[in-house]
Every structure is written in structure tokens, then in C-alpha cells.
Scaffold this active site. Structure first.
Site, PDB file in Angstrom:
ATOM      1  N   ASP A 108       1.015  -1.200  -0.008  1.00 23.92           N
ATOM      2  CA  ASP A 108       0.467   0.158  -0.542  1.00 23.92           C
ATOM      3  C   ASP A 108       0.865   1.165   0.174  1.00 23.92           C
ATOM      4  O   ASP A 108       1.597   1.072   0.058  1.00 23.92           O
ATOM      5  CB  ASP A 108      -0.605   0.089   1.227  1.00 23.92           C
ATOM      6  CG  ASP A 108      -1.719   1.313   1.346  1.00 23.92           C
ATOM      7  OD1 ASP A 108      -1.655   1.887   1.171  1.00 23.92           O
ATOM      8  OD2 ASP A 108      -2.989   1.252   1.497  1.00 23.92           O
ATOM      9  N   ASP A 130      -8.839   1.612  -8.037  1.00 25.99           N
ATOM     10  CA  ASP A 130     -10.279   0.995  -8.060  1.00 25.99           C
ATOM     11  C   ASP A 130     -11.146   1.933  -7.046  1.00 25.99           C
ATOM     12  O   ASP A 130     -11.557   2.733  -6.567  1.00 25.99           O
ATOM     13  CB  ASP A 130      -9.923  -0.288  -6.966  1.00 25.99           C
ATOM     14  CG  ASP A 130      -9.260  -0.838  -7.358  1.00 25.99           C
ATOM     15  OD1 ASP A 130      -9.338  -1.480  -7.911  1.00 25.99           O
ATOM     16  OD2 ASP A 130      -8.096  -1.025  -5.781  1.00 25.99           O
ATOM     17  N   LYS A 134     -19.951   2.612  -3.821  1.00 20.64           N
ATOM     18  CA  LYS A 134     -21.094   2.300  -2.970  1.00 20.64           C
ATOM     19  C   LYS A 134     -20.516   3.588  -1.984  1.00 20.64           C
ATOM     20  O   LYS A 134     -19.497   3.597  -1.770  1.00 20.64           O
ATOM     21  CB  LYS A 134     -21.501   1.067  -2.245  1.00 20.64           C
ATOM     22  CG  LYS A 134     -21.838  -0.207  -3.246  1.00 20.64           C
ATOM     23  CD  LYS A 134     -21.698  -1.185  -2.128  1.00 20.64           C
ATOM     24  CE  LYS A 134     -23.209  -2.432  -3.293  1.00 20.64           C
ATOM     25  NZ  LYS A 134     -22.010  -3.874  -3.039  1.00 20.64           N
ATOM     26  N   ASP A 166     -13.081   5.438 -15.606  1.00 21.01           N
ATOM     27  CA  ASP A 166     -13.567   5.766 -16.422  1.00 21.01           C
ATOM     28  C   ASP A 166     -14.937   5.831 -15.343  1.00 21.01           C
ATOM     29  O   ASP A 166     -15.511   5.640 -15.988  1.00 21.01           O
ATOM     30  CB  ASP A 166     -13.126   4.183 -17.213  1.00 21.01           C
ATOM     31  CG  ASP A 166     -13.343   2.846 -16.470  1.00 21.01           C
ATOM     32  OD1 ASP A 166     -13.220   2.756 -15.316  1.00 21.01           O
ATOM     33  OD2 ASP A 166     -13.491   1.923 -16.939  1.00 21.01           O
ATOM     34  N   TYR A 206      -6.600  -2.025 -17.796  1.00 22.12           N
ATOM     35  CA  TYR A 206      -7.666  -1.094 -17.730  1.00 22.12           C
ATOM     36  C   TYR A 206      -8.122  -0.474 -18.299  1.00 22.12           C
ATOM     37  O   TYR A 206      -9.525  -0.142 -18.656  1.00 22.12           O
ATOM     38  CB  TYR A 206      -7.916  -0.463 -15.753  1.00 22.12           C
ATOM     39  CG  TYR A 206      -8.112  -1.621 -15.231  1.00 22.12           C
ATOM     40  CD1 TYR A 206      -6.800  -3.099 -14.537  1.00 22.12           C
ATOM     41  CD2 TYR A 206      -9.521  -1.646 -14.577  1.00 22.12           C
ATOM     42  CE1 TYR A 206      -8.170  -3.810 -13.993  1.00 22.12           C
ATOM     43  CE2 TYR A 206      -9.804  -2.937 -13.175  1.00 22.12           C
ATOM     44  CZ  TYR A 206      -8.740  -4.067 -13.151  1.00 22.12           C
ATOM     45  OH  TYR A 206      -8.988  -5.289 -12.282  1.00 22.12           O
ATOM     46  N   GLU A 207      -7.572   0.636 -18.852  1.00 21.30           N
ATOM     47  CA  GLU A 207      -8.025   1.121 -20.223  1.00 21.30           C
ATOM     48  C   GLU A 207      -8.656   0.178 -21.648  1.00 21.30           C
ATOM     49  O   GLU A 207      -9.598   0.632 -21.207  1.00 21.30           O
ATOM     50  CB  GLU A 207      -7.249   2.014 -20.379  1.00 21.30           C
ATOM     51  CG  GLU A 207      -7.078   2.885 -21.461  1.00 21.30           C
ATOM     52  CD  GLU A 207      -6.198   4.292 -22.117  1.00 21.30           C
ATOM     53  OE1 GLU A 207      -5.350   3.581 -21.601  1.00 21.30           O
ATOM     54  OE2 GLU A 207      -6.956   4.721 -23.194  1.00 21.30           O
TER      55      GLU A 207
HETATM   56  C1  SAM Z   1      -8.233  -1.397 -11.129  1.00 19.36           C
HETATM   57  S1  SAM Z   1      -6.544  -1.405 -10.733  1.00 19.36           S
HETATM   58  C2  SAM Z   1      -5.444  -0.649 -12.021  1.00 19.36           C
HETATM   59  C3  SAM Z   1      -4.182  -1.135 -13.048  1.00 19.36           C
HETATM   60  C4  SAM Z   1      -3.583  -0.451 -13.805  1.00 19.36           C
HETATM   61  N1  SAM Z   1      -3.115   0.638 -13.069  1.00 19.36           N
HETATM   62  C5  SAM Z   1      -4.524  -0.911 -15.237  1.00 19.36           C
HETATM   63  O1  SAM Z   1      -4.883   0.673 -16.117  1.00 19.36           O
HETATM   64  O2  SAM Z   1      -4.296  -1.489 -15.104  1.00 19.36           O
HETATM   65  C6  SAM Z   1      -6.105  -0.866 -10.127  1.00 19.36           C
HETATM   66  C7  SAM Z   1      -4.768  -0.819  -9.189  1.00 19.36           C
HETATM   67  O3  SAM Z   1      -4.707  -0.123  -7.260  1.00 19.36           O
HETATM   68  C8  SAM Z   1      -4.358  -0.517  -6.762  1.00 19.36           C
HETATM   69  N2  SAM Z   1      -4.013  -0.764  -5.465  1.00 19.36           N
HETATM   70  C9  SAM Z   1      -5.002  -0.157  -4.681  1.00 19.36           C
HETATM   71  N3  SAM Z   1      -4.996   0.466  -3.535  1.00 19.36           N
HETATM   72  C10 SAM Z   1      -3.216   0.539  -3.220  1.00 19.36           C
HETATM   73  C11 SAM Z   1      -2.976   1.650  -2.606  1.00 19.36           C
HETATM   74  N4  SAM Z   1      -3.523   2.157  -1.352  1.00 19.36           N
HETATM   75  N5  SAM Z   1      -1.619   1.215  -3.406  1.00 19.36           N
HETATM   76  C12 SAM Z   1      -1.075   1.251  -4.166  1.00 19.36           C
HETATM   77  N6  SAM Z   1      -2.112   0.685  -4.985  1.00 19.36           N
HETATM   78  C13 SAM Z   1      -3.180   0.266  -4.836  1.00 19.36           C
HETATM   79  C14 SAM Z   1      -4.474  -2.051  -6.456  1.00 19.36           C
HETATM   80  O4  SAM Z   1      -3.864  -3.381  -6.190  1.00 19.36           O
HETATM   81  C15 SAM Z   1      -5.156  -2.697  -8.358  1.00 19.36           C
HETATM   82  O5  SAM Z   1      -3.371  -3.488  -9.261  1.00 19.36           O
END
Ligand code: SAM
Length: 225
Positions: A108, A130, A134, A166, A206-207
Site C-alpha cells: 500500500d 479502484d 458504493k 472511467d 484497465y484502459e
Molecule cells: C483497477 S487496478 C488498475 C491497474 C492499472 N493501473 C491499470 O490501469 O491497468 C487498481 C490497482 O491499484 C492497486 N491499489 C489499490 N490500492 C492501492 C494502494 N493503496 N497503494 C498502491 N496500489 C493500490 C490495486 O492493487 C490494483 O492493482
């Protein structure tokens, strides 16, 4: 210099591990152990020279992190992501390309955000964070007032935070939160600015997913005043 965490660690709600890590993944983690930043040597490994530093938070499969590092050998990249499976993928790519200008924090980002010296980071990239859509999960979103405050301290003056998302709810949330901060200004002149992926960024998983599902990503750039 060494650091210890005095404050309680923030609670992380996302996934840390998915499918079993393959043999090749375990080998990559061993081979790539030097790519991993640790608390104890955070300062030495990272701030040893005066390169421009870009922090990518939540790098996922690492498409943007790795390709940006390839393209900009004189810039130093730090990627933070607690999800082990994608960290393994990313480390494999870094080893394959023999990149020397990336380090990984496999956890994190909020645990290390206060370890950076103030005004040390030039740019922060957060691609498709993320959304936690909700209302009852709002507190789980990465972008919060205290987080914005913390990143404003470590960013250089005129340093930027780029956020791609998005998700309708998160788009409004991000704009509201950053516009409420007196430390940042939104870099926007017309709708093209937020409708177009900034040219330095690479397409991520994700894009691609978002475009396939006919959602429209927005790209926000906030500059530290
Ligand atoms: C929806 S994914 C997007 C991944 C990538 N950036 C993409 O666009 O494909 C969100 C990512 O953020 C990471 N993440 C979530 N909270 C985080 C935090 N507090 N610190 C670092 N990474 C985090 C998750 O583990 C995940 O890999």
C-alpha cells in the site's frame, strides 16, 4: 538513515493475492529482489542521485510503468502496488528489459507516503484506481483529503498528479477532492484535455477493458501550486 513506522498502517481493502504464483514467478521474485524497496534502506536506494522521480500508484500489470522507464532512462520510477500477482508480472518485464531505473514497493503506497522527503517527486500517476462505487465504501477510495495533502507535500512545486478513470462516480469524486484542495490547480483549457490520454502515458489493461466495455476514460492533471 533508516525509518520505522510509528503510525498505525492504513487498512487496505483490495486484493493482495490472486491465483497461485507460478514457479517462474517465484524465480522472478528471487531474481528481482533488488528491485524491491524496503523501509530500512528506503532513502539510500531511492534518493541516492538527483534524477527526476516519477511515482506510479497501482501500476497493475505494469504496462505504463515499464514502458515509461524504457522510454525515459534518465528518469527514476517507483511503482507501488500491493497485488502480488501483478507485481510478479511487472518484475518479469523489468528483468527481461534489464531496466535499472525502476524500483517497486509491493504494498500500500500510504505506508510509505510520509517517508519521501518533501518536494522530492516530480510526477505522480494513478491510472484507473479502484472506484469503490458504493457510498458505504467511500472511505476505501485512495483519493481522500489527507492523501491529497500528503502527496502535495512530497511533490515538487509545479509537480503533477495525473489520474485516469472511467468511473462516473470516481470522476466527480476526484474533481471535487482536488478542487477543494488549495494546494492544486486542475490543468484544463478545454474538454480535449480531459478526454484525451496524456501523450506520455501507455495504454494499460484497465484502459483496454474500459474501451472494450464502451466506457469513456477521463484524464485529470492537477498541478501543485
Ligand atoms: C483497477 S487496478 C488498475 C491497474 C492499472 N493501473 C491499470 O490501469 O491497468 C487498481 C490497482 O491499484 C492497486 N491499489 C489499490 N490500492 C492501492 C494502494 N493503496 N497503494 C498502491 N496500489 C493500490 C490495486 O492493487 C490494483 O492493482
Amino acid at each position: 538513515m533508516s525509518f520505522t513506522l510509528n503510525e498505525e498502517s492504513p487498512r487496505f481493502y483490495g486484493r493482495r493475492k490472486g491465483r497461485r504464483i507460478s514457479e517462474s514467478g517465484i524465480l522472478a521474485l528471487k531474481k528481482g529482489s533488488k528491485l524491491i524497496i524496503e523501509f530500512e534502506n528506503f532513502f539510500e536506494t531511492f534518493f541516492i542521485d538527483k534524477k527526476k522521480i516519477i511515482l506510479e500508484i497501482g501500476f497493475g500489470d505494469g504496462e505504463n510503468l515499464v514502458n515509461s522507464a524504457k522510454k525515459n532512462p534518465d528518469t527514476f520510477f517507483l511503482g507501488a502496488d500491493p497485488f502480488l500477482n501483478t507485481t510478479v508480472k511487472c518484475i518479469k518485464q523489468i528483468l527481461k528489459s534489464n531496466l535499472k531505473n525502476i524500483k517497486i514497493w509491493p504494498d500500500d503506497v500510504r505506508k510509505i507516503i510520509k517517508l519521501f522527503p518533501s518536494s522530492s517527486i516530480s510526477e505522480i500517476k494513478i491510472l484507473f484506481p479502484d472506484p469503490w462505487p458504493k457510498v458505504k465504501h467511500q472511505k476505501r477510495r485512495l483519493i481522500q483529503d489527507d492523501f491529497i495533502n500528503n502527496i502535495s507535500i512530497i511533490l515538487k512545486k509545479k509537480g503533477t498528479v495525473t489520474i485516469g478513470t472511467d468511473h462516473k462516480i470516481l470522476k466527480s469524486w476526484v474533481l471535487e477532492k482536488f478542487q477543494a484542495s488549495s494546494n492544486f490547480e486542475w490543468q484544463v483549457e478545454n474538454s480535449k484535455d480531459w478526454k484525451t490520454r496524456p501523450k506520455e502515458l501507455f495504454v494499460t489493461k484497465y484502459e483496454k477493458k474500459s474501451l472494450k466495455e464502451k466506457r469513456k476514460p477521463s484524464w485529470f492533471i492537477f498541478k501543485k501550486k
